[in-house]
Every structure is written in C-alpha cells, then in structure tokens.
Write an enzyme that holds these catalytic residues in place. Structure first.
Site, PDB file in Angstrom:
ATOM      1  N   TYR A 127     -30.195  -1.641  18.231  1.00 33.86           N
ATOM      2  CA  TYR A 127     -31.287  -2.318  17.644  1.00 33.86           C
ATOM      3  C   TYR A 127     -31.643  -1.662  16.285  1.00 33.86           C
ATOM      4  CZ  TYR A 127     -34.862  -5.607  16.772  1.00 33.86           C
ATOM      5  OH  TYR A 127     -35.749  -6.508  16.022  1.00 33.86           O
TER       6      TYR A 127
ATOM      7  N   HIS B  40     -41.625  -0.315  12.565  1.00 34.89           N
ATOM      8  CA  HIS B  40     -41.947  -0.819  13.887  1.00 34.89           C
ATOM      9  C   HIS B  40     -41.273   0.093  14.974  1.00 34.89           C
ATOM     10  CE1 HIS B  40     -43.055  -5.165  13.263  1.00 34.89           C
ATOM     11  NE2 HIS B  40     -43.741  -4.513  12.164  1.00 34.89           N
TER      12      HIS B  40
ATOM     13  N   PRO C   6     -28.584 -14.913  14.697  1.00 35.36           N
ATOM     14  CA  PRO C   6     -29.930 -13.855  14.228  1.00 35.36           C
ATOM     15  C   PRO C   6     -30.436 -13.015  15.197  1.00 35.36           C
ATOM     16  CG  PRO C   6     -30.318 -16.028  13.968  1.00 35.36           C
ATOM     17  CD  PRO C   6     -29.056 -16.050  14.373  1.00 35.36           C
TER      18      PRO C   6
ATOM     19  N   TYR D  43     -39.215 -10.915  21.264  1.00 35.60           N
ATOM     20  CA  TYR D  43     -38.032 -11.879  21.577  1.00 35.60           C
ATOM     21  C   TYR D  43     -38.155 -12.429  23.252  1.00 35.60           C
ATOM     22  CZ  TYR D  43     -35.509  -9.549  17.784  1.00 35.60           C
ATOM     23  OH  TYR D  43     -35.111  -9.098  16.603  1.00 35.60           O
TER      24      TYR D  43
ATOM     25  N   LYS E 238     -29.143  -8.421  12.827  1.00 37.58           N
ATOM     26  CA  LYS E 238     -28.099  -7.676  12.223  1.00 37.58           C
ATOM     27  C   LYS E 238     -27.574  -8.315  10.981  1.00 37.58           C
ATOM     28  CE  LYS E 238     -27.994  -4.293  14.988  1.00 37.58           C
ATOM     29  NZ  LYS E 238     -29.512  -3.808  14.611  1.00 37.58           N
TER      30      LYS E 238
HETATM   31  P1  RFL Z   1     -25.777 -14.555   0.791  1.00 36.64           P
HETATM   32  O1  RFL Z   1     -27.263 -14.224   0.954  1.00 36.64           O
HETATM   33  O2  RFL Z   1     -25.497 -15.784   1.421  1.00 36.64           O
HETATM   34  O3  RFL Z   1     -25.510 -14.308  -0.652  1.00 36.64           O
HETATM   35  C1  RFL Z   1     -24.347 -14.989  -1.310  1.00 36.64           C
HETATM   36  C2  RFL Z   1     -24.531 -15.322  -2.599  1.00 36.64           C
HETATM   37  O4  RFL Z   1     -23.519 -15.880  -3.227  1.00 36.64           O
HETATM   38  C3  RFL Z   1     -23.520 -17.163  -3.919  1.00 36.64           C
HETATM   39  N1  RFL Z   1     -22.139 -17.918  -4.157  1.00 36.64           N
HETATM   40  C4  RFL Z   1     -21.508 -17.958  -5.173  1.00 36.64           C
HETATM   41  N2  RFL Z   1     -21.789 -17.326  -6.310  1.00 36.64           N
HETATM   42  C5  RFL Z   1     -20.606 -17.667  -7.255  1.00 36.64           C
HETATM   43  N3  RFL Z   1     -19.503 -18.103  -7.112  1.00 36.64           N
HETATM   44  C6  RFL Z   1     -19.407 -18.823  -5.701  1.00 36.64           C
HETATM   45  N4  RFL Z   1     -18.456 -19.676  -5.548  1.00 36.64           N
HETATM   46  C7  RFL Z   1     -20.395 -18.586  -4.771  1.00 36.64           C
HETATM   47  N5  RFL Z   1     -20.605 -19.003  -3.537  1.00 36.64           N
HETATM   48  C8  RFL Z   1     -21.824 -18.512  -3.188  1.00 36.64           C
HETATM   49  C9  RFL Z   1     -24.771 -17.820  -3.106  1.00 36.64           C
HETATM   50  O5  RFL Z   1     -25.253 -18.805  -3.882  1.00 36.64           O
HETATM   51  C10 RFL Z   1     -25.627 -16.680  -2.772  1.00 36.64           C
HETATM   52  O6  RFL Z   1     -26.415 -16.491  -3.683  1.00 36.64           O
HETATM   53  O7  RFL Z   1     -24.870 -13.361   1.277  1.00 36.64           O
HETATM   54  P2  RFL Z   1     -25.052 -11.727   1.313  1.00 36.64           P
HETATM   55  O8  RFL Z   1     -25.793 -11.305   0.133  1.00 36.64           O
HETATM   56  O9  RFL Z   1     -23.918 -11.184   1.982  1.00 36.64           O
HETATM   57  O10 RFL Z   1     -26.525 -11.315   2.454  1.00 36.64           O
HETATM   58  C11 RFL Z   1     -26.142 -11.913   3.658  1.00 36.64           C
HETATM   59  C12 RFL Z   1     -27.859 -12.017   4.271  1.00 36.64           C
HETATM   60  O11 RFL Z   1     -28.366 -13.045   3.379  1.00 36.64           O
HETATM   61  C13 RFL Z   1     -27.320 -12.783   5.834  1.00 36.64           C
HETATM   62  O12 RFL Z   1     -26.578 -11.725   6.375  1.00 36.64           O
HETATM   63  C14 RFL Z   1     -28.958 -12.801   6.498  1.00 36.64           C
HETATM   64  O13 RFL Z   1     -29.779 -13.387   5.799  1.00 36.64           O
HETATM   65  C15 RFL Z   1     -28.141 -13.862   7.851  1.00 36.64           C
HETATM   66  N6  RFL Z   1     -29.269 -14.326   8.139  1.00 36.64           N
HETATM   67  C16 RFL Z   1     -30.143 -13.786   8.952  1.00 36.64           C
HETATM   68  N7  RFL Z   1     -29.971 -12.169   9.194  1.00 36.64           N
HETATM   69  C17 RFL Z   1     -30.867 -11.649   9.891  1.00 36.64           C
HETATM   70  O14 RFL Z   1     -30.819 -10.375  10.040  1.00 36.64           O
HETATM   71  N8  RFL Z   1     -32.101 -12.300  10.502  1.00 36.64           N
HETATM   72  C18 RFL Z   1     -32.403 -13.722  10.146  1.00 36.64           C
HETATM   73  O15 RFL Z   1     -33.440 -14.227  10.636  1.00 36.64           O
HETATM   74  C19 RFL Z   1     -31.216 -14.331   9.403  1.00 36.64           C
HETATM   75  N9  RFL Z   1     -31.498 -15.798   9.077  1.00 36.64           N
HETATM   76  C20 RFL Z   1     -29.368 -15.799   7.971  1.00 36.64           C
HETATM   77  C21 RFL Z   1     -30.592 -16.433   8.606  1.00 36.64           C
HETATM   78  C22 RFL Z   1     -28.557 -16.425   7.483  1.00 36.64           C
HETATM   79  C23 RFL Z   1     -28.340 -17.748   7.171  1.00 36.64           C
HETATM   80  N10 RFL Z   1     -27.430 -18.697   6.520  1.00 36.64           N
HETATM   81  C24 RFL Z   1     -26.183 -17.796   6.010  1.00 36.64           C
HETATM   82  C25 RFL Z   1     -27.081 -19.803   6.312  1.00 36.64           C
HETATM   83  C26 RFL Z   1     -30.823 -17.579   8.315  1.00 36.64           C
HETATM   84  C27 RFL Z   1     -29.649 -18.715   7.808  1.00 36.64           C
HETATM   85  C28 RFL Z   1     -29.804 -20.006   7.380  1.00 36.64           C
HETATM   86  C1  PHB Z   2     -37.086 -12.602  11.061  1.00 40.40           C
HETATM   87  O1  PHB Z   2     -38.323 -12.096  10.746  1.00 40.40           O
HETATM   88  O2  PHB Z   2     -36.954 -13.291  10.215  1.00 40.40           O
HETATM   89  C2  PHB Z   2     -36.419 -12.274  12.088  1.00 40.40           C
HETATM   90  C3  PHB Z   2     -36.562 -10.921  12.714  1.00 40.40           C
HETATM   91  C4  PHB Z   2     -35.748 -10.602  13.790  1.00 40.40           C
HETATM   92  C5  PHB Z   2     -34.763 -11.206  14.170  1.00 40.40           C
HETATM   93  C6  PHB Z   2     -34.238 -12.482  13.308  1.00 40.40           C
HETATM   94  C7  PHB Z   2     -35.282 -12.930  12.442  1.00 40.40           C
HETATM   95  O3  PHB Z   2     -33.667 -10.891  15.104  1.00 40.40           O
END
Ligand code: RFL
Ligand code: PHB
Length: 406
Positions: free
Chosen positions: A395, A75, A296, A204, A300
């Site tokens: 960004y 993008h 989010p 956004y 980042k």
């Molecule tokens: P994760 O993906 O949470 O993975 C951590 C893993 O550790 C496991 N775990 C354990 N394993 C062994 N023993 C334990 N005691 C444990 N406790 C936990 C868990 O089961 C899991 O598999 O962290 P990681 O790898 O650092 O990755 C980070 C990303 O997942 C995160 O930064 C993003 O997804 C954040 N995030 C978003 N980021 C974006 O850029 N755009 C988004 O739209 C976005 N939506 C989100 C999100 C994070 C969310 N969280 C944390 C609840 C939406 C949600 C709901």
């Molecule tokens: C998504 O596609 O899930 C997404 C993209 C941009 C954001 C947050 C979530 O800032």
C-alpha cells in the site's frame, strides 16, 4: 506547416506528462507538451487521492511540493473492514516508517500546471489530430493541428503520456504489442462533497451490500465511493440515495459520523486491469495510463504513473549526460516489473473487497466458492502480523528500481 523543435515531445498534459516535463526541464532537457483538451478540462478529472512516498519525493525533486507539503496529510494507517469488523493496518509501524500522503490529483495537476506556466514551458492545449511518426528511426516527430494551423514537432524522443484512450499505444504495431485485460463486472460510483470526512484515515469496507470507500481531500472535503453494477446510470443515484447506501455499508459507529451534503461531483468509473507489453518502441515510451490501468482499490493508478515517470526521467537524464543511448533499452523492463506488482496488488485487493455475486468465471472458480476463498484469504491476512505487513508494504508502495550501469 509550422515546424517546432525540442528534445522530448510529450503527448498528454495529465499528471504523467506534466511531471515528466517539469523534471526534465530542471535538468535542462527541453520539452513541449501537446494536449487534446483544455487545461480546465484536465482539472475537472477528480480521480486519485493517495500518494506514495516515491511520488511525494518526485514532486519535491520537480520543485513543486510547496502546497502538497503544507496542505497534504500524511496517513500513518488505513482501515480495512469486513462485514463490520475493523482492522487497522498500521502502515508506519509495519513498514518501518513509511506513510502515504493524502493530496488530490486535481491539486497536484494544478501545481504542476502553475509551475510549467511560471517556467514558460510550451504546452499546446486543444491540439487535434496528434500523431507520432518515425518512432523507430532516430528522427521521430509529431504532427498536430492547433488553432487551425498544422504543426510538425521534431524531437529526439516521444513520451506517450496520453492516457488509456490516447494515440501513442496504437503507434506500436499490433504484432509487437501484447495487451492483457480484465474488465470487472462492476464500477465505482464516486461522490465529492464539501463536508468533513467521517474518519481521520481511509476506510475500505466490504459488506454484504457491496464495497464502500471513505476517503478525503482535506479537513472539509470528503470523497466517497460505492461499488455499483455496471448497468447503473448516474441519474439512478440522487445524493440522498448515495448517502443512505453509504451509511449501510460502513460500520455503524463510522456511519454515525458521516456528514452529508450536496455533491460537487458524482461519476461512475468502470473497473479494469490492463497492461500493454512492451512499454516502448524505438524512441517512443508509454507512460502511465497509456500503458496500464488498475482498478482503484489499491490506490495505485497515479502512483504507477509516477514510477514510470521516475524511470524515464532517470534514463533520459543519463542519455543526455553520457551520450550513451543504451540506457533507453532498460525502460520497458524496469517499468513493467513495478507495474505488474501494482497490477497484482490492485487485482487482489479488488477480489477481496468486492462482491462478485454469482459470476462464474473468476479463474474458473464458481461464485460462492470464490467468495469463500476470498473470505478465508482476508481472515488469514488481517489476523496475522506478517499478513498485515504484506498489505502495508504494497500500500505504501514498493521501492523504485535503479538503472543498470554500463
Ligand atoms: P491521464 O490523466 O488520463 O492523462 C492523459 C492526458 O492525455 C490527453 N490525451 C491526448 N493528448 C493529445 N493527443 C491525444 N490523442 C490524446 N489522448 C489523450 C488526455 O486529454 C489527458 O489529459 O493519464 P496519466 O497522466 O498517465 O495519469 C494517470 C492517472 O490519471 C490515473 O492513473 C489515475 O487517475 C487512475 N484513476 C485513479 N487512480 C487512483 O489512484 N485512485 C482513483 O481513485 C482513481 N480514479 C482513475 C480514477 C482513472 C479514471 N479513468 C482513467 C477514466 C477514475 C477514472 C474515471
Ligand atoms: C480517492 O481518494 O479518490 C481514492 C483513495 C484511495 C483509493 C481510491 C481512490 O484506493
């Protein structure tokens, strides 16, 4: 008790743990991952969709970029909308060539899982009672239970990639760690559907009804979000109610392009800014969501996880190549500098794009005054080329820092 041995023990098989494991393995550094839930459960987390160039490069270095390169979409711009007025941030032009790649967290995770399985690297899914020990000493280990058996995993280093609710951060004594937190007074309601996106770039949109984001996963799959009060429950939102509200928050000509359909996934995520300092303690390193959470709005979260992985990967590679353990002392400082930039950007974007209503405690500024400050800030940034460049540079992602040599 069964005893296992590896160089780097990784707790958590989310994107951070899997990416780190893959990179280390390609440098001949052995690693074992211990994960609390099943692989399918990990893949059920929809979450992020936008990858910075640094992330993309790292996935290429890990040798798992084939599907991302063919199915991901570059993008070159992103749109910010305030009360119907659209501003395109031309990322490529403003940054001198950088873009972001639209490719989902689920897909990246699947690709990394497949590569790990193909390389026959050990992962213990559904491990319980995972506990790091002796992380300050030079013989750290992890204990856990798997399939009814108790295990002890001896290692040189422990990478805590276990997310916000993991055990690793709690291993750092309370008098050593400082946790910074801001919980926002609203959440994001996300909906995934097999319908074509309403626009070819992300939008956004801030409106009087609240924030909305139009994102995507492919030419046939859309991801949308709505700002909702924290008191809302997922049962309050039928698909129909979601689509109706989304259209009201997007500019008319974009709303007219929204193709509705049944949701494949729908969930509410609270918004939070969180940083744990330091990000390391002895031979334990916190990586990704284990150490920090961003709202989010700046896309980042996953990208900061990737820059932590990049830093730890460089450090561990150097330690094993040179035998010089001094490199490990650089981790927290290098990782945190970039984390704070990402935190600040995400907080700033969140402040500007959401309605805070009458909440009185935004840095001591009352509701309406805060709203006016944010309107003014946006007016300035969006109408100035320098302002748009400041947004674009952040960004697409700030550069990764190199290690100091000894
Ligand atoms: P994760 O993906 O949470 O993975 C951590 C893993 O550790 C496991 N775990 C354990 N394993 C062994 N023993 C334990 N005691 C444990 N406790 C936990 C868990 O089961 C899991 O598999 O962290 P990681 O790898 O650092 O990755 C980070 C990303 O997942 C995160 O930064 C993003 O997804 C954040 N995030 C978003 N980021 C974006 O850029 N755009 C988004 O739209 C976005 N939506 C989100 C999100 C994070 C969310 N969280 C944390 C609840 C939406 C949600 C709901
Ligand atoms: C998504 O596609 O899930 C997404 C993209 C941009 C954001 C947050 C979530 O800032």
């Amino acid at each position: 008790m069964k005893t296992l041995q590896t160089q780097v023990a990784i707790i958590g098989a989310g994107p951070s743990g899997l990416l780190l494991g893959q990179l280390l393995a390609r440098k001949g550094i052995s690693n074992i991952i211990v994960e609390r839930v099943t692989g399918d459960y990990v893949l059920g987390r929809i979450r992020a969709g936008i990858l910075e160039q640094g992330f993309v490069d790292l996935v290429r270095e890990a040798g798992v970029a084939e599907r991302m390169d063919s199915e991901g979409h570059a993008h070159e711009g992103v749109e910010l909308v305030v009360n119907g007025a659209r501003t395109r941030i031309n990322l490529k032009e403003l940054t001198g060539g950088d873009v972001v790649v639209c490719y989902g967290q689920v897909e990246i995770t699947q690709d990394l899982m497949d590569a790990r399985q193909a390389a026959k690297l050990d992962t213990y899914y559904e491990a319980s009672d995972v506990q790091p020990h002796d992380v300050k000493g030079d013989k750290p280990f992890i204990t856990f239970t798997h399939d009814g058996e108790e295990y002890r995993l001896d290692c040189d280093f422990i990478a805590g990639c276990d997310g916000f609710h993991g055990v690793s951060r709690q291993t750092i004594p309370e008098d050593v760690r400082t946790e910074h937190e801001r919980v926002y007074p609203f959440g994001w309601l996300g909906l995934l559907s097999d319908t074509p996106p309403c626009h070819d770039e992300l939008i956004y949109a801030k409106s009087e009804r609240g924030f909305a984001l139009a994102s995507q996963r492919s030419e046939t799959r859309s991801r949308y979000y709505l700002q909702v009060p924290l008191t809302d429950k997922i049962e309050d939102w039928s698909d129909e109610a979601f689509w109706d509200e989304l259209k009201k928050r997007l500019p008319d000509e974009i709303a007219a392009n929204v193709v509705t359909g049944p949701s494949i996934e729908k969930s509410i995520a609270p918004l939070r800014s969180f940083v744990c300092e330091p990000m390391q303690y002895g031979n334990l390193f916190l990586v990704g969501d284990a150490a920090h959470i961003v709202p989010p709005t700046g896309a980042k979260g996953l990208n900061l996880a990737a820059s932590d992985v990049a830093t730890l990967y460089k450090i561990l590679t150097r330690v094993y190549e040179t035998g010089d353990r001094r490199f490990i002392e650089q981790y927290s400082e290098i990782a945190l500098r970039r984390v704070w930039h990402g935190e600040r950007f995400s907080w700033w974007m969140t402040n500007m794009m959401h309605n805070f209503g009458d909440e009185v405690s935004n840095n001591g500024v009352d509701g309406l005054m805060f709203t006016r400050f944010m309107e003014s800030e946006f007016d300035y940034y969006l109408n100035s080329e320098n302002g748009r460049r400041v947004i674009a540079e952040q960004y697409v992602g700030l550069p990764y820092e190199e290690l100091k040599e000894y």
